[in-house]
Design an enzyme around this catalytic site. Sequence first.
Site, PDB file in Angstrom:
ATOM      1  N   GLY A 207       5.560  -2.197   0.753  1.00  0.00           N
ATOM      2  CA  GLY A 207       5.670  -3.530  -0.183  1.00  0.00           C
ATOM      3  C   GLY A 207       6.404  -3.402  -1.333  1.00  0.00           C
ATOM      4  O   GLY A 207       7.271  -2.709  -1.479  1.00  0.00           O
TER       5      GLY A 207
ATOM      6  N   ALA B  20       5.824  -1.595  -3.925  1.00  0.00           N
ATOM      7  CA  ALA B  20       5.765  -0.186  -4.441  1.00  0.00           C
ATOM      8  C   ALA B  20       6.964   0.529  -3.855  1.00  0.00           C
ATOM      9  O   ALA B  20       7.352   1.531  -4.390  1.00  0.00           O
ATOM     10  CB  ALA B  20       4.430   0.737  -3.973  1.00  0.00           C
TER      11      ALA B  20
ATOM     12  N   THR C 195      -1.769   0.923  -6.283  1.00  0.00           N
ATOM     13  CA  THR C 195      -1.590   0.377  -4.966  1.00  0.00           C
ATOM     14  C   THR C 195      -2.955   1.027  -4.469  1.00  0.00           C
ATOM     15  O   THR C 195      -3.868   1.275  -5.097  1.00  0.00           O
ATOM     16  CB  THR C 195      -0.433   0.745  -4.331  1.00  0.00           C
ATOM     17  OG1 THR C 195      -0.520  -0.351  -2.993  1.00  0.00           O
ATOM     18  CG2 THR C 195      -0.335   2.149  -4.054  1.00  0.00           C
ATOM     19  N   TYR C 196      -3.063   0.723  -3.122  1.00  0.00           N
ATOM     20  CA  TYR C 196      -4.404   1.481  -2.282  1.00  0.00           C
ATOM     21  C   TYR C 196      -3.713   2.179  -1.251  1.00  0.00           C
ATOM     22  O   TYR C 196      -2.648   2.063  -0.677  1.00  0.00           O
ATOM     23  CB  TYR C 196      -5.221   0.087  -1.854  1.00  0.00           C
ATOM     24  CG  TYR C 196      -4.458  -0.895  -0.990  1.00  0.00           C
ATOM     25  CD1 TYR C 196      -4.739  -0.680   0.341  1.00  0.00           C
ATOM     26  CD2 TYR C 196      -3.814  -1.849  -1.363  1.00  0.00           C
ATOM     27  CE1 TYR C 196      -3.823  -1.661   1.209  1.00  0.00           C
ATOM     28  CE2 TYR C 196      -3.036  -2.855  -0.740  1.00  0.00           C
ATOM     29  CZ  TYR C 196      -3.167  -2.539   0.516  1.00  0.00           C
ATOM     30  OH  TYR C 196      -2.489  -3.418   1.638  1.00  0.00           O
TER      31      TYR C 196
ATOM     32  N   SER D 299       0.850  -1.195   0.061  1.00  0.00           N
ATOM     33  CA  SER D 299       0.065   0.025  -0.008  1.00  0.00           C
ATOM     34  C   SER D 299       0.877   1.288   0.066  1.00  0.00           C
ATOM     35  O   SER D 299       2.204   1.208  -0.090  1.00  0.00           O
ATOM     36  CB  SER D 299      -0.870   0.016   1.251  1.00  0.00           C
ATOM     37  OG  SER D 299      -0.142   0.168   2.291  1.00  0.00           O
TER      38      SER D 299
END
Length: 128
Positions: free
Chosen positions: A73, A75, A57-58, A25
């Site tokens: 993560g 990202a 992503t979120y 995220s």
Amino acid sequence: MQRHMLKSKIHRAAVTHCELHYEGSCAIDEDLLEAANIVENERIDIWNINNGERFSTYAIKGERGSGMISLNGSAARRAQLGDLVIIAAFAMVEEAELQAGWKPKLVFIDEGNKIKGHRDHVPTQTWT
């Protein structure tokens, strides 16, 4: 008919953390999330101004008032600390809503990731 429209944008945020082994995220200062009308777990696109990377992503909440932009993560491999990014979210909007004046929320921030301004449109680009 529905159109896929820009809903929210946080413009030129500086990456403050990269946490490779976090669950995933992007943690964003809660003040910025609210200003841009982005909610927790909403899909976001991130565009790295420094290296041209573009990924999705979120969003998750970062500490309010901290200026946090933490890529987590996988990202975390897409940016370095201090890189400038644009964070965007999109929505499906009915044609009638567009005709009624629907507008996105655009948030512009300073070097410390603090809000310096808002707009509801991108200016017409002109030759300079």
